[in-house]
Each structure stands twice: as structure tokens, then as C-alpha cells.
Design a protein around this motif. Sequence first.
Motif, PDB file in Angstrom:
ATOM      1  N   ASP A   8       0.814  -1.218   0.000  1.00  9.49           N
ATOM      2  CA  ASP A   8       0.000   0.000   0.000  1.00  9.49           C
ATOM      3  C   ASP A   8       0.848   1.270   0.000  1.00  9.49           C
ATOM      4  OD1 ASP A   8      -2.452  -1.432   0.099  1.00  9.49           O
ATOM      5  OD2 ASP A   8      -2.084  -1.812   2.226  1.00  9.49           O
ATOM      6  N   GLY A   9       2.093   1.160  -0.487  1.00  6.16           N
ATOM      7  CA  GLY A   9       2.952   2.332  -0.571  1.00  6.16           C
ATOM      8  C   GLY A   9       3.759   2.641   0.670  1.00  6.16           C
ATOM      9  N   GLU A  10       3.512   1.917   1.772  1.00  2.68           N
ATOM     10  CA  GLU A  10       4.240   2.174   3.016  1.00  2.68           C
ATOM     11  C   GLU A  10       4.184   0.938   3.902  1.00  2.68           C
ATOM     12  OE1 GLU A  10       4.311   5.444   6.661  1.00  2.68           O
ATOM     13  OE2 GLU A  10       2.567   5.306   5.353  1.00  2.68           O
ATOM     14  N   PHE A  11       5.332   0.541   4.437  1.00  3.91           N
ATOM     15  CA  PHE A  11       5.361  -0.512   5.450  1.00  3.91           C
ATOM     16  C   PHE A  11       5.043   0.108   6.802  1.00  3.91           C
ATOM     17  CE2 PHE A  11       8.311  -2.602   2.377  1.00  3.91           C
ATOM     18  CZ  PHE A  11       7.563  -3.761   2.186  1.00  3.91           C
ATOM     19  N   GLN A  12       4.199  -0.539   7.559  1.00  2.00           N
ATOM     20  CA  GLN A  12       3.845  -0.105   8.897  1.00  2.00           C
ATOM     21  C   GLN A  12       4.554  -0.991   9.921  1.00  2.00           C
ATOM     22  OE1 GLN A  12       2.098   2.564   9.723  1.00  2.00           O
ATOM     23  NE2 GLN A  12       1.774   3.086   7.566  1.00  2.00           N
ATOM     24  N   PRO A  13       4.787  -0.497  11.136  1.00  2.00           N
ATOM     25  CA  PRO A  13       5.389  -1.345  12.175  1.00  2.00           C
ATOM     26  C   PRO A  13       4.616  -2.652  12.318  1.00  2.00           C
ATOM     27  CG  PRO A  13       5.316   0.927  12.912  1.00  2.00           C
ATOM     28  CD  PRO A  13       4.557   0.879  11.607  1.00  2.00           C
ATOM     29  N   GLY A  14       5.371  -3.746  12.386  1.00  2.00           N
ATOM     30  CA  GLY A  14       4.771  -5.070  12.515  1.00  2.00           C
ATOM     31  C   GLY A  14       4.643  -5.810  11.202  1.00  2.00           C
ATOM     32  N   GLN A  15       4.710  -5.101  10.048  1.00  2.00           N
ATOM     33  CA  GLN A  15       4.622  -5.774   8.758  1.00  2.00           C
ATOM     34  C   GLN A  15       5.952  -6.418   8.404  1.00  2.00           C
ATOM     35  OE1 GLN A  15       2.975  -2.479   6.324  1.00  2.00           O
ATOM     36  NE2 GLN A  15       1.235  -3.855   5.947  1.00  2.00           N
ATOM     37  N   SER A  16       5.920  -7.323   7.411  1.00  3.16           N
ATOM     38  CA  SER A  16       7.124  -8.046   6.992  1.00  3.16           C
ATOM     39  C   SER A  16       7.367  -7.850   5.504  1.00  3.16           C
ATOM     40  CB  SER A  16       6.983  -9.532   7.321  1.00  3.16           C
ATOM     41  OG  SER A  16       5.869 -10.078   6.633  1.00  3.16           O
ATOM     42  N   ALA A  17       8.561  -8.238   5.037  1.00  2.36           N
ATOM     43  CA  ALA A  17       8.934  -8.083   3.626  1.00  2.36           C
ATOM     44  C   ALA A  17      10.172  -8.926   3.359  1.00  2.36           C
ATOM     45  CB  ALA A  17       9.197  -6.623   3.297  1.00  2.36           C
ATOM     46  N   ARG A  18      10.661  -8.857   2.123  1.00  2.22           N
ATOM     47  CA  ARG A  18      11.928  -9.483   1.748  1.00  2.22           C
ATOM     48  C   ARG A  18      12.906  -8.425   1.280  1.00  2.22           C
ATOM     49  NH1 ARG A  18      10.996 -15.067  -1.671  1.00  2.22           N
ATOM     50  NH2 ARG A  18       9.901 -16.180  -0.022  1.00  2.22           N
ATOM     51  N   LEU A  19      14.154  -8.593   1.686  1.00  2.00           N
ATOM     52  CA  LEU A  19      15.252  -7.782   1.182  1.00  2.00           C
ATOM     53  C   LEU A  19      16.091  -8.702   0.307  1.00  2.00           C
ATOM     54  CD1 LEU A  19      17.498  -5.276   3.057  1.00  2.00           C
ATOM     55  CD2 LEU A  19      18.518  -7.055   1.653  1.00  2.00           C
ATOM     56  N   LEU A  20      16.270  -8.340  -0.958  1.00  2.00           N
ATOM     57  CA  LEU A  20      16.985  -9.187  -1.910  1.00  2.00           C
ATOM     58  C   LEU A  20      18.310  -8.541  -2.293  1.00  2.00           C
ATOM     59  CD1 LEU A  20      13.902 -10.064  -4.126  1.00  2.00           C
ATOM     60  CD2 LEU A  20      14.892 -11.431  -2.295  1.00  2.00           C
ATOM     61  N   LEU A  21      19.276  -9.369  -2.657  1.00  2.00           N
ATOM     62  CA  LEU A  21      20.597  -8.893  -3.029  1.00  2.00           C
ATOM     63  C   LEU A  21      21.379 -10.014  -3.676  1.00  2.00           C
ATOM     64  CD1 LEU A  21      23.051  -8.799  -0.015  1.00  2.00           C
ATOM     65  CD2 LEU A  21      20.870  -9.982   0.075  1.00  2.00           C
ATOM     66  N   THR A  22      22.521  -9.662  -4.263  1.00  2.00           N
ATOM     67  CA  THR A  22      23.474 -10.625  -4.800  1.00  2.00           C
ATOM     68  C   THR A  22      24.801 -10.402  -4.103  1.00  2.00           C
ATOM     69  OG1 THR A  22      22.410 -10.656  -6.966  1.00  2.00           O
ATOM     70  CG2 THR A  22      24.683 -11.394  -6.879  1.00  2.00           C
ATOM     71  N   LEU A  23      25.429 -11.482  -3.645  1.00  2.00           N
ATOM     72  CA  LEU A  23      26.728 -11.427  -2.969  1.00  2.00           C
ATOM     73  C   LEU A  23      27.795 -12.072  -3.848  1.00  2.00           C
ATOM     74  CD1 LEU A  23      25.611 -12.604   0.581  1.00  2.00           C
ATOM     75  CD2 LEU A  23      26.337 -10.285  -0.038  1.00  2.00           C
ATOM     76  N   ALA A  24      28.982 -11.484  -3.863  1.00  2.00           N
ATOM     77  CA  ALA A  24      30.105 -12.076  -4.591  1.00  2.00           C
ATOM     78  C   ALA A  24      31.391 -11.819  -3.821  1.00  2.00           C
ATOM     79  CB  ALA A  24      30.211 -11.496  -5.993  1.00  2.00           C
ATOM     80  N   ASN A  25      32.362 -12.705  -4.024  1.00  2.00           N
ATOM     81  CA  ASN A  25      33.641 -12.646  -3.320  1.00  2.00           C
ATOM     82  C   ASN A  25      34.766 -12.724  -4.345  1.00  2.00           C
ATOM     83  OD1 ASN A  25      35.794 -12.911  -1.564  1.00  2.00           O
ATOM     84  ND2 ASN A  25      35.233 -14.932  -0.823  1.00  2.00           N
ATOM     85  N   GLU A  26      35.609 -11.695  -4.409  1.00  2.00           N
ATOM     86  CA  GLU A  26      36.732 -11.691  -5.344  1.00  2.00           C
ATOM     87  C   GLU A  26      38.027 -12.166  -4.696  1.00  2.00           C
ATOM     88  OE1 GLU A  26      36.996  -7.834  -7.082  1.00  2.00           O
ATOM     89  OE2 GLU A  26      34.986  -7.929  -7.959  1.00  2.00           O
ATOM     90  N   SER A  27      37.947 -12.644  -3.467  1.00  2.00           N
ATOM     91  CA  SER A  27      39.142 -13.110  -2.755  1.00  2.00           C
ATOM     92  C   SER A  27      39.399 -14.589  -3.048  1.00  2.00           C
ATOM     93  CB  SER A  27      38.936 -12.927  -1.244  1.00  2.00           C
ATOM     94  OG  SER A  27      39.959 -13.590  -0.516  1.00  2.00           O
ATOM     95  N   PRO A  28      40.665 -15.030  -2.977  1.00  3.73           N
ATOM     96  CA  PRO A  28      40.958 -16.453  -3.105  1.00  3.73           C
ATOM     97  C   PRO A  28      40.617 -17.243  -1.836  1.00  3.73           C
ATOM     98  CG  PRO A  28      42.990 -15.216  -2.795  1.00  3.73           C
ATOM     99  CD  PRO A  28      41.878 -14.208  -2.923  1.00  3.73           C
ATOM    100  N   GLU A  29      40.096 -16.542  -0.816  1.00  2.00           N
ATOM    101  CA  GLU A  29      39.689 -17.210   0.419  1.00  2.00           C
ATOM    102  C   GLU A  29      38.193 -17.055   0.637  1.00  2.00           C
ATOM    103  OE1 GLU A  29      42.261 -16.732   3.900  1.00  2.00           O
ATOM    104  OE2 GLU A  29      43.484 -15.406   2.669  1.00  2.00           O
TER     105      GLU A  29
END
Length: 195
Positions: free
Chosen positions: A64-85
Motif C-alpha cells: 500500500d505504498g508504506e510498510f507499517q510497524p509489525g509488517q514483513s517483507a523481503r530484502l533481496l541482493l546478490t553477494l560475490a567474493n573476489e578473494s581467493p579465500e
Amino acid sequence: MWGTRRTIAGSAVALLMMAGCGGEGGQPPDEGVPLEEQQLTTLGTNAELGPITLRNVYVQRPPDGEFQPGQSARLLLTLANESPEQDSLIRVTSSHAKVKLRWDRDCDGTAEPVDGLPITANGTVPGPPGRDVTGHLPYFVEVVEFTQPVLAGTSMPVTFTFERAGDITVPAKVQPREPIDEPARYACVDVRAPG
């Protein structure tokens, strides 16, 4: 431990699609739909912390255009690692919400709560063998409960803690209300040859 040099870019140029599987519900892709139309079109926040990159960090739009306290959601992202470890994402926090990590490591449509996500050396969060990316990766941050109002089109601070790389706080964008920002509906695709 890697230094905590922080570089935060404004907007993603493109979502990095990496080995693993997409992750919303285990649905097969639509036949005849070009791959570029199956991928996510939302532009979130990019950030770098030493060899770790976070791409397209965003919160799905509020109904509805705004999250209210107590509501839930998903946060999405992509992770990558350029280290050899190998490194691991071991904690995620936000002053705007209670959050927890989830990972559908078997690509069976069930994203279990986890204490951390491994990020392979020179790679990303591993997926099961024989799978290919067609949409979201099989891990996300569950916003269990917002603790204050959050509007569509704004951002909220989210702190990611990595075992080796350290901490970084990212302004995670909250999806605006335009239909073009709909996330991909596709998930894991079996790329093994039929037996």
C-alpha cells in the motif's frame, strides 16, 4: 580481517546473475520467455567491502505504498567474493526492522532460517549442482517485523557483517510502486541432460 573500507555506489548498472538457482517458490520458467525478460529489473544499491561486493540491495515494495510497524517483507541482493579465500555473511541488522537470513540451499522452494551464508573463494553463495540462475538467487534477508514506518521509494539502513571482510552499512532501497519493478517469478531450472 580485511579492512573496512566502504565504497557505496548509487545505483546498480545491472544485476549480477551468478551460479546457483533463482529463488521464489520453485516455479519453472515460462517456455519461450527470453532470459533478459526473466531477470530482475529493479535497480537497488551496490556496495563493496574489500573483496566482497553486494549488488542490487533492495526491499520489495510495500503493498500500500508504506510498510507499517509489525509488517514483513523481503530484502533481496546478490553477494560475490573476489578473494581467493572463502568468507561468510554472519549477521544482518537494521535500525528500521528485525531481520533474519534465509537460504533455500536445496532449491526446493523452502528458504530455511540460517545463521550465516558461505561465500566461496572467487565466487558467490553456492547452489546445488545441476541448477542454473533464472531469477532471484536462493537467499534473502527476511524482514520479520518493521519497527517504524518505511515508504516506497525511500531507503533503510541495513548492516551486513562478514566473518573476514567486516561490517558495512548499506542504504537498501525500498521498491517504488511502478509495475516495471516487479521481481522475476522464476526459480531453479534443471540444466542436467534428461536421463
